[in-house]
Design an enzyme around this catalytic site. Sequence first.
Site, PDB file in Angstrom:
ATOM      1  N   SER A   1       0.849  -1.193   0.000  1.00  0.00           N
ATOM      2  CA  SER A   1       0.000   0.000   0.000  1.00  0.00           C
ATOM      3  C   SER A   1       0.878   1.235   0.000  1.00  0.00           C
ATOM      4  CB  SER A   1      -0.888   0.010   1.244  1.00  0.00           C
ATOM      5  OG  SER A   1      -1.476   1.283   1.397  1.00  0.00           O
TER       6      SER A   1
ATOM      7  N   TYR B   1      -2.077  -1.600  10.106  1.00  0.00           N
ATOM      8  CA  TYR B   1      -2.145  -1.918   8.675  1.00  0.00           C
ATOM      9  C   TYR B   1      -0.880  -1.438   7.951  1.00  0.00           C
ATOM     10  CZ  TYR B   1      -3.781  -1.908   3.832  1.00  0.00           C
ATOM     11  OH  TYR B   1      -3.901  -2.116   2.463  1.00  0.00           O
TER      12      TYR B   1
END
Length: 269
Positions: free
Chosen positions: A149, A162
């Site tokens: 990401s 995350y």
Amino acid sequence: MKESHSHLGWHEVVTGGSDGIGRAYAQELSKHGMNVVIISRNQGKLDRAARKIELTTGGEVKTIAADFSKDDIYGHIKENIEGLDIGILVNNVGILPNQIPCKLLETADLEERIHAVINCNVKAMVKMCRIVLPGMQEKGRGVILNVSSGIAKIPCPIYTLYAASKVFGERFSQGLQAEYKSKGIIIQTVAPFGVSTSMTGYQNPDMVTFTAEEFVRSSLKYLKAGDQTCGSITHTILGWIVQAIPIWVLQSEAFQHHFKEYVKERIKG
């Protein structure tokens, strides 16, 4: 069409392949003549995705139901892909602790979420590489795409767990690429920013938020661009902008508040 697929004999394995970016990778590579194996936890969703891919591309799709948040699934996966000539592995499976970002201790069912995030975002990547790499090394070719990401590029409060799990993926990929490049294997981290999927609440696509299909088509053009790519010019520029923001701004309470409100609005939109 079917003939060319069976003649090629190469298989592409995609984790989290029943939806979103994973399904888009499966579909796009099936168009290029690869047999596809999609792995995800829900057999119903897997069957629907497989049917859609087969109808769209004429390729063959094998499904394996496995819940990556659990610990004891890898024997089952290994058994089911044994003997296949795997040319591409897409480590796509991943989860957010919360759809709306929040501080760590505000996460609902925190203990379970910690376990699930580490299993899906960290352990799954390592274990799938462990299963697939020996065959690639033996044949002297292969591609492993580890989906990360864009937010792994910065310390990211309210996405702390995350973002940290995605940093692991980037470092793991870089080290592995150095170890196995000489064996003819490409190992690349793909680190998008906004992609409209169920995980991101199907945000409306726009100039910086791609559909999964658009993102995958774009990212595959950067396959030989080095051990990391944002998958598109737009997301690369966004990465530069984000990295130029002073750390004290990112870590401020005001930024955390505004970022949370922004995500809420995007998901509602």
